[in-house]
Write a protein that holds these residues in place. Structure first.
Motif, PDB file in Angstrom:
ATOM      1  N   THR A 150     -14.959   2.965  18.486  1.00 13.90           N
ATOM      2  CA  THR A 150     -16.406   2.838  18.653  1.00 13.90           C
ATOM      3  C   THR A 150     -17.075   4.193  18.531  1.00 13.90           C
ATOM      4  O   THR A 150     -16.631   5.190  19.116  1.00 13.90           O
ATOM      5  N   PHE A 151     -18.182   4.220  17.793  1.00 15.37           N
ATOM      6  CA  PHE A 151     -18.858   5.477  17.446  1.00 15.37           C
ATOM      7  C   PHE A 151     -20.350   5.308  17.603  1.00 15.37           C
ATOM      8  O   PHE A 151     -20.928   4.293  17.191  1.00 15.37           O
ATOM      9  N   PHE A 152     -20.993   6.315  18.181  1.00 15.24           N
ATOM     10  CA  PHE A 152     -22.444   6.316  18.339  1.00 15.24           C
ATOM     11  C   PHE A 152     -23.000   7.618  17.785  1.00 15.24           C
ATOM     12  O   PHE A 152     -22.474   8.702  18.053  1.00 15.24           O
ATOM     13  N   ALA A 153     -24.099   7.516  17.041  1.00 14.51           N
ATOM     14  CA  ALA A 153     -24.806   8.701  16.545  1.00 14.51           C
ATOM     15  C   ALA A 153     -26.297   8.492  16.713  1.00 14.51           C
ATOM     16  O   ALA A 153     -26.828   7.420  16.398  1.00 14.51           O
ATOM     17  N   GLY A 154     -26.994   9.538  17.217  1.00 17.52           N
ATOM     18  CA  GLY A 154     -28.451   9.494  17.249  1.00 17.52           C
ATOM     19  C   GLY A 154     -29.042   9.299  18.622  1.00 17.52           C
ATOM     20  O   GLY A 154     -28.536   9.802  19.626  1.00 17.52           O
ATOM     21  N   LYS A 155     -30.129   8.557  18.660  1.00 14.80           N
ATOM     22  CA  LYS A 155     -30.908   8.385  19.885  1.00 14.80           C
ATOM     23  C   LYS A 155     -30.271   7.352  20.800  1.00 14.80           C
ATOM     24  O   LYS A 155     -29.998   6.228  20.382  1.00 14.80           O
ATOM     25  N   GLU A 161     -27.405  11.749  32.330  1.00 15.17           N
ATOM     26  CA  GLU A 161     -26.000  12.075  32.147  1.00 15.17           C
ATOM     27  C   GLU A 161     -25.155  11.271  33.131  1.00 15.17           C
ATOM     28  O   GLU A 161     -25.515  11.102  34.300  1.00 15.17           O
ATOM     29  N   GLY A 162     -24.039  10.776  32.640  1.00 18.00           N
ATOM     30  CA  GLY A 162     -23.233   9.824  33.410  1.00 18.00           C
ATOM     31  C   GLY A 162     -23.462   8.402  32.954  1.00 18.00           C
ATOM     32  O   GLY A 162     -22.697   7.499  33.319  1.00 18.00           O
ATOM     33  N   PHE A 163     -24.517   8.211  32.159  1.00 15.26           N
ATOM     34  CA  PHE A 163     -24.847   6.899  31.600  1.00 15.26           C
ATOM     35  C   PHE A 163     -25.033   7.009  30.084  1.00 15.26           C
ATOM     36  O   PHE A 163     -25.732   6.212  29.478  1.00 15.26           O
ATOM     37  N   TRP A 164     -24.418   8.004  29.478  1.00 16.57           N
ATOM     38  CA  TRP A 164     -24.549   8.254  28.049  1.00 16.57           C
ATOM     39  C   TRP A 164     -23.550   7.405  27.265  1.00 16.57           C
ATOM     40  O   TRP A 164     -22.734   6.681  27.856  1.00 16.57           O
ATOM     41  N   PRO A 165     -23.591   7.434  25.947  1.00 20.75           N
ATOM     42  CA  PRO A 165     -22.720   6.554  25.158  1.00 20.75           C
ATOM     43  C   PRO A 165     -21.247   6.603  25.549  1.00 20.75           C
ATOM     44  O   PRO A 165     -20.568   5.568  25.609  1.00 20.75           O
ATOM     45  N   GLU A 166     -20.732   7.803  25.822  1.00 22.97           N
ATOM     46  CA  GLU A 166     -19.317   7.925  26.166  1.00 22.97           C
ATOM     47  C   GLU A 166     -18.990   7.270  27.504  1.00 22.97           C
ATOM     48  O   GLU A 166     -17.815   7.012  27.810  1.00 22.97           O
ATOM     49  N   ASP A 167     -20.009   6.991  28.317  1.00 17.23           N
ATOM     50  CA  ASP A 167     -19.817   6.304  29.595  1.00 17.23           C
ATOM     51  C   ASP A 167     -20.006   4.802  29.469  1.00 17.23           C
ATOM     52  O   ASP A 167     -19.781   4.071  30.438  1.00 17.23           O
ATOM     53  N   GLN A 168     -20.439   4.358  28.289  1.00 13.72           N
ATOM     54  CA  GLN A 168     -20.776   2.945  28.099  1.00 13.72           C
ATOM     55  C   GLN A 168     -19.989   2.312  26.956  1.00 13.72           C
ATOM     56  O   GLN A 168     -20.439   1.338  26.352  1.00 13.72           O
ATOM     57  N   GLY A 169     -18.801   2.842  26.662  1.00 18.69           N
ATOM     58  CA  GLY A 169     -17.913   2.178  25.719  1.00 18.69           C
ATOM     59  C   GLY A 169     -17.745   2.823  24.369  1.00 18.69           C
ATOM     60  O   GLY A 169     -16.978   2.315  23.547  1.00 18.69           O
ATOM     61  N   PHE A 170     -18.413   3.941  24.116  1.00 17.30           N
ATOM     62  CA  PHE A 170     -18.281   4.593  22.811  1.00 17.30           C
ATOM     63  C   PHE A 170     -17.251   5.721  22.889  1.00 17.30           C
ATOM     64  O   PHE A 170     -17.346   6.600  23.754  1.00 17.30           O
ATOM     65  N   ASP A 171     -16.306   5.692  21.971  1.00 16.63           N
ATOM     66  CA  ASP A 171     -15.289   6.736  21.907  1.00 16.63           C
ATOM     67  C   ASP A 171     -15.875   8.071  21.462  1.00 16.63           C
ATOM     68  O   ASP A 171     -15.399   9.131  21.874  1.00 16.63           O
ATOM     69  N   ASN A 173     -19.590  10.288  20.533  1.00  9.58           N
ATOM     70  CA  ASN A 173     -21.031  10.371  20.710  1.00  9.58           C
ATOM     71  C   ASN A 173     -21.548  11.602  19.992  1.00  9.58           C
ATOM     72  O   ASN A 173     -21.221  12.731  20.358  1.00  9.58           O
ATOM     73  N   LYS A 174     -22.356  11.386  18.971  1.00  9.75           N
ATOM     74  CA  LYS A 174     -22.941  12.477  18.206  1.00  9.75           C
ATOM     75  C   LYS A 174     -24.468  12.434  18.341  1.00  9.75           C
ATOM     76  O   LYS A 174     -25.166  11.802  17.558  1.00  9.75           O
ATOM     77  N   ASN A 194     -29.570  20.020  20.998  1.00 10.16           N
ATOM     78  CA  ASN A 194     -29.130  18.712  21.496  1.00 10.16           C
ATOM     79  C   ASN A 194     -27.780  18.886  22.196  1.00 10.16           C
ATOM     80  O   ASN A 194     -26.834  19.384  21.590  1.00 10.16           O
ATOM     81  N   PRO A 195     -27.657  18.495  23.470  1.00 12.11           N
ATOM     82  CA  PRO A 195     -26.409  18.720  24.199  1.00 12.11           C
ATOM     83  C   PRO A 195     -25.231  17.909  23.689  1.00 12.11           C
ATOM     84  O   PRO A 195     -24.101  18.160  24.101  1.00 12.11           O
ATOM     85  N   ARG A 196     -25.459  16.960  22.820  1.00 15.87           N
ATOM     86  CA  ARG A 196     -24.368  16.147  22.291  1.00 15.87           C
ATOM     87  C   ARG A 196     -24.260  16.236  20.769  1.00 15.87           C
ATOM     88  O   ARG A 196     -23.621  15.405  20.139  1.00 15.87           O
ATOM     89  N   LEU A 197     -24.901  17.262  20.178  1.00 15.78           N
ATOM     90  CA  LEU A 197     -24.799  17.451  18.736  1.00 15.78           C
ATOM     91  C   LEU A 197     -24.819  18.937  18.436  1.00 15.78           C
ATOM     92  O   LEU A 197     -25.800  19.629  18.721  1.00 15.78           O
ATOM     93  N   SER A 198     -23.740  19.428  17.870  1.00 20.76           N
ATOM     94  CA  SER A 198     -23.690  20.849  17.538  1.00 20.76           C
ATOM     95  C   SER A 198     -24.688  21.158  16.434  1.00 20.76           C
ATOM     96  O   SER A 198     -25.000  20.317  15.586  1.00 20.76           O
ATOM     97  N   ASP A 199     -25.202  22.365  16.438  1.00 26.21           N
ATOM     98  CA  ASP A 199     -26.157  22.768  15.406  1.00 26.21           C
ATOM     99  C   ASP A 199     -25.460  22.906  14.056  1.00 26.21           C
ATOM    100  O   ASP A 199     -24.305  23.314  13.963  1.00 26.21           O
ATOM    101  N   GLY A 200     -26.180  22.560  13.011  1.00 24.01           N
ATOM    102  CA  GLY A 200     -25.697  22.764  11.666  1.00 24.01           C
ATOM    103  C   GLY A 200     -26.321  24.010  11.076  1.00 24.01           C
ATOM    104  O   GLY A 200     -26.934  24.816  11.797  1.00 24.01           O
TER     105      GLY A 200
END
Length: 492
Positions: A150-155, A161-171, A173-174, A194-200
């Motif tokens: 399972t993968f999540f990207a975006g909004k 925090e503690g209720f983010w995608p990785e806490d709700q079933g996503f392997d 989170n980008k 963005n704390p869950r997306l490294s800068d490009g």
């Protein structure tokens, strides 16, 4: 054969009957491999913002291609006219009123409204829950439990925090966290902050980056099964486009002649009546290009035939506030309102080998329906307590005839930034009733004859209005909907 192996083979046989492929593992035991899923969720995209839904200004060739290969739903609804509640409804298959996630997370609570522009309004907003409870078995968790990557990207915008995608079933989170927009760094351009997306690289464009991350996940998990959920920050404010796309649409806008007025009124708000906002158009096209990048990756990896694709928006287009970037005509109003412009969404499903290419479905469906639909598509067990308010769309996708009529409900006990007021709504068949909580008045519309909700029938059809109002009240009682209360600071 022991009982465990018997049940495993029995389950595999059932999955075969549901159209799920079965492969042999290294050990020789037959294992089921369900279809892959790609889910595109766009933020604030209006019903008329795609070429395949009628726009003559925005250019969306990739989403149009998706529609030509799948089914387009003309009566698809978000569960709320603002973002977080609809997003929660997709994740849980439950109405926001049942979860009490009825406003965008970060909106004022009744005890903080004194510091908000709504402090002198007639009503105090209902208290809402600002996170999806961890006790809920989310769509991602249901698929993860059955072996999906399972993968999540975006909004995300579904809790702190503690209720983010990785806490709700996503392997993976980008980019998903608590903010409702790209509000860090250079916003839609790197660095993102963005704390869950490294800068490009400096100036990298966010929609393209999210698509790239999604493509990389798909390639790494091409043996599947996988669920890739690309939830765009686009086309939410801040209104920012690539310079090349902005210039393209500025030039295009100069060539267009409009038949009617460019602006109207909705309550005390101005409402845009034409689509000619160059920056917004550039944002729409950049989103479309990102969709195309992911679709092309599926083609390149030879995964198209075994991947089901969903496309949806979380609420209506922004037409009455914050730059008024789009028009939802012929629908009335837009984001933040319970009129059709605020809740009717462009929705597309591509299911190769199952859905007729280029087909159209006019049956009303809503965002709570994704959860049971996807479970059935994958041949996974349905657990109604996990998606109480959803109904599978598989019979509609397979064109097995209309489903049994049902009512759809909305509950928005808040004042919207875009001008909407606390209210609820019900749609049953062609009729839709809106109840306004400030004064309990109702408006009744026949959407088949009056898509723009211009002719209120409540006085001409009092029995129908009373029937729908009673159903709406009963539903609110059944789900435990929280109501707004009188504001003691309001001056009559």
């Amino acid at each position: 054969m022991n009982r465990r192996h018997f049940l495993k083979r029995l389950g595999a046989a059932a999955l075969l009957g549901a159209g799920v492929s079965v492969s042999r593992s290294v050990s020789g035991v037959r294992e089921a491999k369900g279809p892959n899923f790609v889910f595109f969720l766009v933020d604030d995209l209006g019903w008329m913002d795609l070429g395949c839904f009628g726009s003559r200004f925005y250019e969306t060739p990739n989403v149009d291609r998706l529609a030509a290969q799948g089914m387009r739903f003309t009566n698809a609804y978000a569960a709320c006219p603002v973002c977080s509640p609809t997003r929660a409804s997709i994740m849980t298959g439950k109405y926001p009123a049942r979860l009490r996630t009825t406003d965008y997370f970060g909106a004022p609570q009744p005890d903080t409204v004194q510091r908000h522009w709504t402090r002198d309004k007639p009503l105090l907003p209902a208290r809402y829950r600002d996170r999806v409870p961890l006790e809920e078995v989310t769509l991602a968790e249901a698929f993860k439990q059955h072996g999906y990557a399972t993968f999540f990207a975006g909004k995300w915008h579904l809790g702190p925090e503690g209720f983010w995608p990785e806490d709700q079933g996503f392997d993976f989170n980008k980019g998903g966290h608590d903010r409702g927009g790209p509000y860090g760094g250079k916003r839609y351009f790197s660095p993102y902050g963005n704390p869950r997306l490294s800068d490009g690289p400096d100036g990298e464009h966010l929609p393209d980056r999210l698509a790239t991350e999604t493509c990389e996940f798909i390639e790494e998990h091409r043996d599947g099964p996988f669920l890739a959920y690309l939830s765009f920050y686009s086309v939410h404010t801040p209104l920012m486009a690539r310079e090349d796309l902005k210039a393209k649409y500025e030039a295009k806008a100069r060539t267009i002649e409009h038949d009617g007025p460019a602006w109207g009124k909705e309550g005390d708000r101005e409402v845009r009546l034409v689509q000619d906002h160059a920056v917004y158009a550039g944002m729409v096209e950049a989103m479309d290009q990102a969709v195309g990048k992911v679709l092309d990756a599926l083609d390149r990896l030879d995964l198209t035939r075994e991947t089901i694709v969903f496309f949806m928006s979380d609420n209506g287009g922004l037409s009455t506030s914050e730059g008024h970037p789009t028009s939802n005509l012929p629908l009335r109003a837009g984001k933040g309102w319970l009129y059709e412009g605020g809740i009717r969404e462009p929705m597309i499903v591509r299911w190769p080998g199952r859905v007729q290419a280029g087909s159209v479905c006019d049956e009303p469906v809503t965002s709570t329906d994704f959860y049971p639909t996807m479970l059935e598509m994958a041949g996974l067990p349905a657990k109604p307590e996990q998606h109480l308010d959803g109904r599978s769309m598989v019979p509609l996708l397979r064109q097995q005839g209309p489903q049994k009529a049902r009512a759809l409900y909305w509950h928005y006990p808040h004042y919207g930034n875009q001008g909407g007021t606390p209210g609820g709504a019900i749609r049953l068949g062609d009729y839709k009733l809106i109840e306004f909580y400030e004064d309990s008045r109702v408006e009744l519309y026949n959407l088949r004859d009056d898509l723009g909700e211009e002719k209120d029938l409540s006085a001409a059809m009092p029995e129908k209005a009373a029937q729908l109002r009673q159903m709406l009240h009963q539903w609110r009682s059944d789900v435990g909907a929280a109501m707004p209360t009188a504001n003691p600071n309001h001056e009559i």
